[in-house]
Design an enzyme around this catalytic site. Structure first.
Site, short mmCIF file in Angstrom:
data_model
loop_
_atom_site.label_atom_id
_atom_site.label_comp_id
_atom_site.label_asym_id
_atom_site.label_seq_id
_atom_site.Cartn_x
_atom_site.Cartn_y
_atom_site.Cartn_z
N ASP A 21 0.80 -1.40 0.03
CA ASP A 21 0.17 -0.11 -0.10
C ASP A 21 0.90 1.35 0.00
O ASP A 21 0.34 2.23 -0.36
CB ASP A 21 -0.71 0.05 1.31
CG ASP A 21 -2.04 -0.81 1.30
OD1 ASP A 21 -1.95 -1.42 0.08
OD2 ASP A 21 -2.52 -1.29 2.10
N CYS A 401 1.79 4.99 11.62
CA CYS A 401 1.33 4.74 10.34
C CYS A 401 1.11 6.07 9.35
O CYS A 401 1.35 5.99 8.39
CB CYS A 401 0.17 4.05 10.22
SG CYS A 401 0.47 2.23 10.98
N ASP A 443 17.16 26.83 -22.50
CA ASP A 443 17.76 26.68 -23.93
C ASP A 443 16.85 27.47 -24.93
O ASP A 443 15.70 27.31 -24.61
CB ASP A 443 18.19 25.21 -24.21
CG ASP A 443 18.62 25.15 -25.57
OD1 ASP A 443 19.32 25.80 -26.11
OD2 ASP A 443 17.86 24.32 -26.40
N THR A 445 16.92 27.42 -28.93
CA THR A 445 16.61 26.65 -29.93
C THR A 445 16.12 25.20 -29.74
O THR A 445 16.51 24.35 -29.05
CB THR A 445 17.86 26.19 -31.02
OG1 THR A 445 18.36 27.65 -31.11
CG2 THR A 445 17.43 25.75 -32.36
N ASP A 639 16.60 20.84 -24.46
CA ASP A 639 15.97 19.48 -25.45
C ASP A 639 17.14 18.85 -26.19
O ASP A 639 16.71 17.59 -26.65
CB ASP A 639 15.15 20.14 -26.24
CG ASP A 639 15.64 20.87 -27.79
OD1 ASP A 639 16.50 21.66 -27.28
OD2 ASP A 639 15.31 20.71 -28.72
N ASP A 725 -6.08 6.52 15.50
CA ASP A 725 -4.88 6.07 14.50
C ASP A 725 -5.27 5.84 13.01
O ASP A 725 -4.62 6.12 11.91
CB ASP A 725 -4.03 4.94 15.01
CG ASP A 725 -2.94 4.44 14.21
OD1 ASP A 725 -2.13 5.16 14.35
OD2 ASP A 725 -3.10 3.24 13.51
#
Length: 748
Positions: A21, A401, A443, A445, A639, A725
């Site tokens: 879980d 928990c 960046d 281009t 890229d 709890d």
């Protein structure tokens, strides 16, 4: 060393594990297996519900691995689907196992092979009452009702014995898991606390509360399992986007085959309304491609021959033929799922801190409970049964928990929400760093710009711009140079017809010339044209103005002199300006890092209202990032291959989805929709995730603080303790699940 010994040392095995879980479940399995001789490289993925180990078969067998996992309360099935499967993992809390049976895997291909029998924790078709956790809830509930009935109908102590029997039957599987964890070196688990609390309650005569506590514990586990499966559902849905079958074209005929068996280079036919079965390239046809299932982009894009398409996207209105370019296990969907799975294993600093805190917190709570149990009776002669009862309630309240699950639950929901919207972040540490980012560097281009030049201006000496364009297109016809392609594309868009030049030749460093209509036409650099005395004063002024705007200029001239000039520029993406506005609204500075000349960089930066650094080589970009990270938390977006070092150097490196594989691998995340606007969305999601985590920590610790005090004062008892709890754990999980519906777009 013999060949057989080498094989034993390097033996790798993998399983499907049902019932995990949260990260605590993975940690429990990992800790238990690492104590076994000959077991190394233990990898447990909660998102994929998988286990992989390197195993020295002479020291520990596969069967022993499976028995160990099964004793902890989880179901386990070999990846090949051939061997044993647990008859029913009993389920556990955030630090233990769960529902019965393995889950279908999220991806496709060998790495994500689905087990033969998959009806378990992750299977959406199995209702809660069909799982081991659900069956435990039903059993303990029926036993509790029967005990109340027996107490009402039967005389004397017989009713009390019914509660004792209900408690013992309900706590038996929990105690079995507790002692299995104890044998694996984990004494402080919720199962052990529950076992001690139930046994202690029976010892002091609180059998009715003991039975009720066991039932509430089982209910809490079911709720946690349901919540965990909801967090997985978004990623599992991605795996279901790729169709199971495809229409393979061979020798002019088509036949249906499994999509997972398609090979690179094969041709598939995609009909209107069909999902594309593999990443590929269109070889015939033009169609509107709905990429919303993959990238979240709501508007279909018209694509034709030579353009790439993603597996899972939909051809909306026409038949297309697609050449497969990636195998099933490496298509876009599988890569997204792999990134999310790997991200689940990359823990956030906050999560690591809480794990370390829990190691000390649990023994401290047990020690405090012992003091509460013995000090008042020994020091002031208080009643033993009263203070033992309060100590047992304190044990249950002290269970960490909710605290342990507070971070991974939020991270899992955030990763799922982001992946469904085309935003990939590789783990909690990346999310935490992105939430702190106060500067984004780009960046130019291919990132801020579309990555290819287009014709922006045409100036004609005598006002006839179509003639200038026709001459330029005639000279450039047949060339593959980016500027030539831009001229030809613009001529086609404008519907300009032209005569293809003959005897074309390249003049190195100057341009191209060809014979058109009996004259020699030149297309090339203004400097060469000026040296030849072709340029007029008006032309020079116009060229200077265009170059000041960061544009590249080509002169078109013939035997009769200057015809005109054509200007090009790699234009900013349509959403780039809006993206800079949103970053500014978030209080984030935007800086462009480019290898282009300063004049072009200044023009683009001014248009986008951002800072810039120009004429940078790849090493210079790394130095710039290093300089900026000394004062800011920096996110870098790029890229290309040349961006990979800078992406790795930044606090958070984000690759454009259309970027190179090198950039994608070196980055901490990706923008699948290739939208600069999504950078702001990613920052908003990261900040919302950290806010959610902080809320969860407050909920978990706040409730515990309140009930620790009320328990010691005797205001709350055992069943309230376990309810508090469980309630805290469920509240934390539900709060984390709110992120699944988070909107990354800016709210108006």
């Amino acid at each position: 060393m013999s060949l057989k010994q080498v094989e034993n040392v390097a033996s790798h095995h993998s399983w499907v594990v049902g019932g995990m879980d949260c990260a605590g479940c993975a940690n429990k399995i990992r800790t238990a297996l690492e104590r076994l001789p000959g077991v190394t490289d233990v990898s447990v993925s909660v998102m994929a519900e998988s286990l992989a180990v390197s195993l020295d078969d002479e020291k520990t067998s596969r069967d022993r691995i499976e028995r160990t996992v099964r004793k902890l309360g989880y179901s386990i099935t070999p990846r090949d689907g051939g061997a044993t499967c647990a008859a029913g993992g009993e389920g556990a809390c955030c630090a233990s196992g769960g529902q019965n049976g393995p889950a279908p895997q999220l991806g496709s291909g060998p790495r994500h092979a689905t087990a033969a029998s998959s009806h378990g924790a992750g299977d959406a078709s199995v209702h809660w009452y069909g799982t081991a956790k659900g069956r435990l809830v039903i059993l303990t509930g029926l036993l509790l009702v029967a005990a109340w009935g027996a107490e009402f109908l039967l005389p004397g102590a017989l009713g009390s014995w019914a509660f004792i029997l209900a408690c013992l039957i309900g706590v038996a599987p929990i105690a079995r898991r507790a002692f299995s964890a104890l044998g694996a070196g984990m004494p402080f688990t919720i199962e052990m606390l529950m076992t001690v609390a139930a046994a202690g309650a029976l010892f002091i005569g609180a059998q009715e509360e003991a039975a009720l506590v066991v039932f509430l514990f089982a209910v809490g586990e079911v709720l946690e399992g349901v919540a965990a499966n909801r967090a997985r559902a978004g990623i599992r849905a991605l795996g279901e986007l790729v169709p199971k079958s495809a229409l393979l074209e061979e020798n002019g005929t088509t036949r249906k085959v499994e999509a997972s068996q398609l090979s690179i280079g094969q041709i598939v036919v995609v009909r209107p309304g069909d999902r594309i079965p593999a990443d590929g390239e269109i070889v015939e046809g033009i169609a509107g491609i709905d990429e919303a299932p993959v990238t979240g982009e709501s508007v279909p894009r018209t694509k034709g021959e030579g353009e790439d398409v993603f597996a899972g996207s939909i051809s909306t209105d026409a038949v297309i033929r697609v050449r497969v370019t990636r195998a099933a296990e490496n298509n876009t969907i599988a890569r997204i799922i792999r990134l999310v799975e790997e991200a689940q294993e990359a823990r956030a600093p906050t999560e690591r801190f809480i794990d370390r805190f829990s190691r000390y917190y649990m023994p401290a709570v047990v020690g405090l409970a012992l003091l509460v149990a013995v000090l008042p009776p020994l020091v002031v002669g208080a009643a033993w049964d009263v203070w033992v009862y309060r100590a047992l309630a304190l044990l249950l309240i002290g269970c960490p928990c909710a605290l342990v699950i507070s971070v991974p639950a939020s991270i899992a929901s955030s990763l799922s929400a982001g992946a469904r919207r085309g935003l990939l972040l590789k783990g909690g540490a990346v999310i935490e760093a992105a939430a702190r980012a106060d500067m984004v560097t780009f960046d130019k281009t291919g990132t801020l710009t579309v990555g290819r030049p287009v014709v922006t201006d045409i100036w004609a000496r005598e006002g006839d711009r179509s003639t200038v364009l026709a001459l330029a297109a005639g000279v450039e016809a047949g060339s593959s140079h980016p500027l030539a392609e831009a001229v030809l594309a613009h001529a086609e868009t404008q519907g300009i017809s032209f005569e293809t030049g003959r005897e074309a030749r390249v003049i190195p460093g100057r341009g191209v010339e060809a014979r058109i209509a009996g004259q020699t036409v030149f297309v090339g650099s203004p400097r060469h044209a000026q040296e030849e005395g072709v340029l007029t004063k008006d032309a020079i002024d116009r060229i200077d103005a265009l170059e000041a705007e960061g544009k590249t200029v080509a002169v078109v001239s013939g035997s009769e002199g200057l015809s005109g000039v054509v200007a090009f520029r790699d234009e900013p993406r349509q959403d780039a300006s809006a993206a800079m506005q949103e970053l500014k609204a978030l209080g984030v500075r935007a800086v462009m890092l480019t290898g282009d000349n300063a004049r072009t960089a200044a023009a683009i930066a001014a248009h986008l209202s951002m800072e810039y650094r120009a004429e940078l080589l790849p090493d210079d970009k790394v130095s710039a990032i290093r300089d900026l990270t000394a004062r800011h938390t920096v996110m870098m977006v790029g890229d290309g291959i040349n961006d990979a070092p800078a992406l790795a150097m930044a606090d958070v490196g984000i690759a454009m989805g259309s970027g190179t594989d090198v950039a994608l691998e070196s980055a901490d995340g990706a923008l699948l929709r290739n939208r600069i606007l999504d950078v702001a969305g990613m920052l908003r999601l990261a900040r919302a995730t950290m806010a959610n985590i902080h809320q969860n920590i407050v909920i978990a610790l706040g409730l515990k603080a309140v009930f620790l005090v009320t328990t010691v004062l005797g205001v709350t008892g055992l069943w309230i303790a376990i309810l508090a709890d469980t309630g805290a754990t469920v509240l934390v999980t539900l709060n984390a699940l709110r992120l699944l519906g988070f909107r990354v777009e800016r709210r108006s």
